[in-house]
Design a protein around this motif. Structure first.
Motif, PDB file in Angstrom:
ATOM      1  N   THR A 272     -12.890  -6.139   2.393  1.00 33.61           N
ATOM      2  CA  THR A 272     -13.139  -6.573   1.012  1.00 33.61           C
ATOM      3  C   THR A 272     -13.269  -8.084   0.931  1.00 33.61           C
ATOM      4  O   THR A 272     -14.153  -8.611   0.233  1.00 33.61           O
ATOM      5  CB  THR A 272     -11.995  -6.094   0.094  1.00 33.61           C
ATOM      6  OG1 THR A 272     -11.904  -4.667   0.164  1.00 33.61           O
ATOM      7  CG2 THR A 272     -12.238  -6.503  -1.354  1.00 33.61           C
TER       8      THR A 272
ATOM      9  N   SER B 197     -22.727  -1.598  -1.029  1.00 32.34           N
ATOM     10  CA  SER B 197     -23.132  -1.147  -2.363  1.00 32.34           C
ATOM     11  C   SER B 197     -24.538  -1.622  -2.698  1.00 32.34           C
ATOM     12  O   SER B 197     -25.377  -0.849  -3.183  1.00 32.34           O
ATOM     13  CB  SER B 197     -22.132  -1.664  -3.409  1.00 32.34           C
ATOM     14  OG  SER B 197     -22.497  -1.261  -4.701  1.00 32.34           O
TER      15      SER B 197
ATOM     16  N   PRO C 213     -17.808  -4.144   1.118  1.00 31.34           N
ATOM     17  CA  PRO C 213     -18.133  -3.120   0.105  1.00 31.34           C
ATOM     18  C   PRO C 213     -19.301  -3.528  -0.789  1.00 31.34           C
ATOM     19  O   PRO C 213     -20.169  -2.709  -1.099  1.00 31.34           O
ATOM     20  CB  PRO C 213     -16.832  -2.998  -0.705  1.00 31.34           C
ATOM     21  CG  PRO C 213     -15.769  -3.442   0.227  1.00 31.34           C
ATOM     22  CD  PRO C 213     -16.384  -4.516   1.057  1.00 31.34           C
TER      23      PRO C 213
ATOM     24  N   ALA D   1      -9.004  -2.329   5.144  1.00 25.53           N
ATOM     25  CA  ALA D   1      -9.907  -2.304   3.986  1.00 25.53           C
ATOM     26  C   ALA D   1      -9.864  -3.638   3.235  1.00 25.53           C
ATOM     27  O   ALA D   1     -10.888  -4.097   2.713  1.00 25.53           O
ATOM     28  CB  ALA D   1      -9.517  -1.160   3.054  1.00 25.53           C
ATOM     29  N   TRP D   2      -8.680  -4.261   3.192  1.00 27.38           N
ATOM     30  CA  TRP D   2      -8.554  -5.561   2.515  1.00 27.38           C
ATOM     31  C   TRP D   2      -9.384  -6.623   3.234  1.00 27.38           C
ATOM     32  O   TRP D   2     -10.064  -7.444   2.590  1.00 27.38           O
ATOM     33  CB  TRP D   2      -7.089  -5.979   2.458  1.00 27.38           C
ATOM     34  CG  TRP D   2      -6.882  -7.309   1.803  1.00 27.38           C
ATOM     35  CD1 TRP D   2      -6.881  -7.587   0.461  1.00 27.38           C
ATOM     36  CD2 TRP D   2      -6.648  -8.566   2.468  1.00 27.38           C
ATOM     37  NE1 TRP D   2      -6.664  -8.931   0.247  1.00 27.38           N
ATOM     38  CE2 TRP D   2      -6.517  -9.549   1.464  1.00 27.38           C
ATOM     39  CE3 TRP D   2      -6.528  -8.956   3.798  1.00 27.38           C
ATOM     40  CZ2 TRP D   2      -6.268 -10.897   1.760  1.00 27.38           C
ATOM     41  CZ3 TRP D   2      -6.282 -10.281   4.096  1.00 27.38           C
ATOM     42  CH2 TRP D   2      -6.162 -11.238   3.085  1.00 27.38           C
TER      43      TRP D   2
ATOM     44  N   PRO E 192     -17.910   2.414  -5.191  1.00 25.48           N
ATOM     45  CA  PRO E 192     -18.547   1.537  -6.193  1.00 25.48           C
ATOM     46  C   PRO E 192     -20.022   1.842  -6.468  1.00 25.48           C
ATOM     47  O   PRO E 192     -20.409   1.954  -7.637  1.00 25.48           O
ATOM     48  CB  PRO E 192     -18.337   0.126  -5.623  1.00 25.48           C
ATOM     49  CG  PRO E 192     -17.104   0.248  -4.789  1.00 25.48           C
ATOM     50  CD  PRO E 192     -17.172   1.616  -4.186  1.00 25.48           C
TER      51      PRO E 192
ATOM     52  N   SER F  39       0.824  -1.221   0.000  1.00 24.03           N
ATOM     53  CA  SER F  39       0.000   0.000   0.000  1.00 24.03           C
ATOM     54  C   SER F  39       0.851   1.262   0.000  1.00 24.03           C
ATOM     55  O   SER F  39       0.398   2.326  -0.433  1.00 24.03           O
ATOM     56  CB  SER F  39      -0.921   0.008   1.226  1.00 24.03           C
ATOM     57  OG  SER F  39      -0.171   0.169   2.419  1.00 24.03           O
TER      58      SER F  39
ATOM     59  N   THR G 269     -13.423   4.880   0.992  1.00 26.64           N
ATOM     60  CA  THR G 269     -13.377   4.968  -0.475  1.00 26.64           C
ATOM     61  C   THR G 269     -13.801   3.664  -1.148  1.00 26.64           C
ATOM     62  O   THR G 269     -14.680   3.673  -2.017  1.00 26.64           O
ATOM     63  CB  THR G 269     -11.983   5.399  -0.964  1.00 26.64           C
ATOM     64  OG1 THR G 269     -11.694   6.708  -0.456  1.00 26.64           O
ATOM     65  CG2 THR G 269     -11.925   5.435  -2.486  1.00 26.64           C
ATOM     66  N   PRO G 270     -13.214   2.512  -0.777  1.00 29.34           N
ATOM     67  CA  PRO G 270     -13.643   1.275  -1.442  1.00 29.34           C
ATOM     68  C   PRO G 270     -15.070   0.843  -1.095  1.00 29.34           C
ATOM     69  O   PRO G 270     -15.650   0.001  -1.790  1.00 29.34           O
ATOM     70  CB  PRO G 270     -12.635   0.230  -0.940  1.00 29.34           C
ATOM     71  CG  PRO G 270     -12.076   0.787   0.319  1.00 29.34           C
ATOM     72  CD  PRO G 270     -12.102   2.274   0.161  1.00 29.34           C
TER      73      PRO G 270
ATOM     74  N   ALA H 203      -6.180   5.388  -3.167  1.00 27.74           N
ATOM     75  CA  ALA H 203      -7.216   4.456  -2.698  1.00 27.74           C
ATOM     76  C   ALA H 203      -8.236   4.144  -3.789  1.00 27.74           C
ATOM     77  O   ALA H 203      -8.722   3.019  -3.893  1.00 27.74           O
ATOM     78  CB  ALA H 203      -7.923   5.036  -1.471  1.00 27.74           C
ATOM     79  N   ALA H 204      -8.575   5.156  -4.609  1.00 29.32           N
ATOM     80  CA  ALA H 204      -9.603   4.979  -5.636  1.00 29.32           C
ATOM     81  C   ALA H 204      -9.027   4.558  -6.978  1.00 29.32           C
ATOM     82  O   ALA H 204      -9.786   4.313  -7.930  1.00 29.32           O
ATOM     83  CB  ALA H 204     -10.378   6.290  -5.813  1.00 29.32           C
ATOM     84  N   GLU H 205      -7.689   4.481  -7.052  1.00 33.66           N
ATOM     85  CA  GLU H 205      -7.007   4.163  -8.315  1.00 33.66           C
ATOM     86  C   GLU H 205      -7.457   5.124  -9.409  1.00 33.66           C
ATOM     87  O   GLU H 205      -7.806   4.743 -10.524  1.00 33.66           O
ATOM     88  CB  GLU H 205      -7.251   2.701  -8.718  1.00 33.66           C
ATOM     89  CG  GLU H 205      -6.695   1.709  -7.703  1.00 33.66           C
ATOM     90  CD  GLU H 205      -6.911   0.265  -8.111  1.00 33.66           C
ATOM     91  OE1 GLU H 205      -7.547   0.029  -9.156  1.00 33.66           O
ATOM     92  OE2 GLU H 205      -6.431  -0.626  -7.390  1.00 33.66           O
TER      93      GLU H 205
END
Length: 428
Positions: free
Chosen positions: A293, A302, A298, A289-290, A345, A49, A340-341, A161-163
């Motif tokens: 995920t 979403s 997320p 965050a991983w 989305p 990261s 963010t993640p 974070a958002a790429e």
């Protein structure tokens, strides 16, 4: 161990007063242990990261801001801002906002703004008998502009974070920062009449004074011009701009003959401390965050948000509420890395541009810098003005009106954020 339990444990540890990086790291490590995932995975994720070229801009911008603070450049910027708007009613309060806007083009951080300009601004307002609560409130509120106008450390972190392109994000911050500054200036103009604030300067500047102040301030003013020009022209990446900012700050400090070897070393040490703190949070947030995920949090959030509505107006309203609450309790870097993640989305699925959402997210979290219980700008200002934290928080509340109005405008008029980057990148 479920994702919900990880979040509950994180919130519990945070409530006990543990540092936010530790509060994220412990639940993540426990999850990996219970899932029989080797510890090397934890280390690998945290190191990966941080292995990011755009993230290299973070310590460089911190060092540039420190160099500017210790070299007398901030005083020159303040005098130049007084020349621009000082003769208005409530002039020093207006100068406070303009100086923050100019300084934000150098520092990229709200706390750097408070630390660099706070003493100068409040001391000047004291001489004109402004109530200290009013001085502290406008200083804290104007510092919100710092992470919006480029360069912006939070926007760089969001981009990672958002790429999403950090360059587009930084360029996108120009017009929103001006909108925020204008909203604050309008409110100050209203307060100036209501509380009978004095003019910052009660006479016209002579030509020789204008020439002298401009000559003193122009070299400092050129830094944001060089940085913005380099990014808009495509000559520099955000990281290269940060390196140029450091080099230019050193050259100016030497030219002003105010840089000593001891102050340079102190700035480097402070940069190391600040960078270590920020990157530790980023690394811990990345593994946290991983874990979420892996547990498909997320996707669940979403699906929940899209089940409420697929209308971007409603989803942005919901995201604003979540971010405003998060900003009251979480440090901005951690909030960006965690949320963010989760939030991006469904918003992208509803047609929201990630660059636009990046500006909305960072602005929301910056408002949290002046709201209880974790408003860091207020805690930093409290000892400067010699007032209890609670009094400063109460004094800041009226400025939430203009900031929230600006937030609504930026949220629902995306072209304010997108027009400039679309124009710049369409021409390439």
């Amino acid at each position: 161990m479920s994702g919900s339990l990880v979040i509950i444990l994180f919130l519990f540890l945070l409530a006990t007063g543990l540092p936010i990086a530790v509060s994220m790291g412990i639940p993540s490590a426990l999850y990996l242990m219970m899932a029989n995932i080797p510890p090397s995975q934890l280390i690998q994720r945290m190191v990966t990261s941080l292995n990011s070229f755009p993230m290299l801009a973070v310590p460089l911008f911190i060092l540039a801001a420190g160099m500017m603070n210790s070299s007398g450049i901030t005083e020159r910027l303040f005098e130049f801002a007084k020349l621009l708007v000082g003769r208005m009613k409530g002039g020093l309060a207006q100068v406070n906002i303009v100086a923050s806007l100019i300084f934000s083009g150098i520092s990229g951080a709200a706390l750097a703004d408070v630390g660099g300009l706070g003493n100068i601004e409040i001391e000047a307002m004291d001489k004109q008998n402004y109530p200290r609560t009013h001085s502290a409130a406008i200083t804290a509120a104007s510092a919100v502009i710092g992470p919006i106008f480029p360069p912006s450390i939070p926007l760089i972190i969001y981009g990672a974070a958002a790429e999403t392109s950090s360059m587009r994000l930084l360029i996108a911050g120009v017009l929103p920062a001006l909108v925020i500054a204008m909203a604050l200036m309008i409110q100050v103009a209203i307060f100036a009449r209501k509380f009978n604030y004095p003019r910052g300067v009660d006479r016209k500047f002579s030509f020789s004074e204008i020439k002298a102040i401009t000559k003193r301030g122009l070299p400092s003013m050129l830094m944001p011009v060089i940085m913005m020009g380099g990014m808009l022209s495509g000559w520099f990446s955000p990281t290269e701009v940060a390196a140029i900012a450091v080099a230019y700050a050193i050259v100016l400090s030497l030219a002003y003959k105010e840089l000593t070897f001891a102050s340079f070393i102190n700035n480097c040490i402070e940069t190391l401390r600040s960078t270590a703190s920020v990157l530790f949070i980023v690394a811990s947030a990345a593994i946290f965050a991983w874990v979420l995920t892996v547990e498909q949090m997320p996707q669940q959030v979403s699906a929940l948000m899209l089940s409420i509505s697929d209308n971007p107006i409603i989803l942005l309203m919901l995201a604003n509420v979540i971010l405003l609450i998060a900003g009251m309790f979480l440090e901005s870097t951690a909030a960006i890395m965690i949320l963010t993640p989760i939030l991006l989305p469904p918003l992208v699925a509803a047609g929201v541009d990630p660059v636009h959402f990046g500006l909305v997210m960072v602005f929301n979290l910056m408002i949290g810098m002046i709201t209880p219980p974790v408003g860091m700008s207020v805690y930093m200002l409290s000892p400067i003005v010699g007032l209890p934290v609670g009094k400063v928080f109460r004094a800041c509340l009226p400025y939430l009106a203009s900031l929230l109005c600006a937030l609504v405008i930026l949220t629902y008029v995306p072209q304010i954020s997108l027009w400039l980057p679309n124009l710049v990148f369409a021409s390439r």
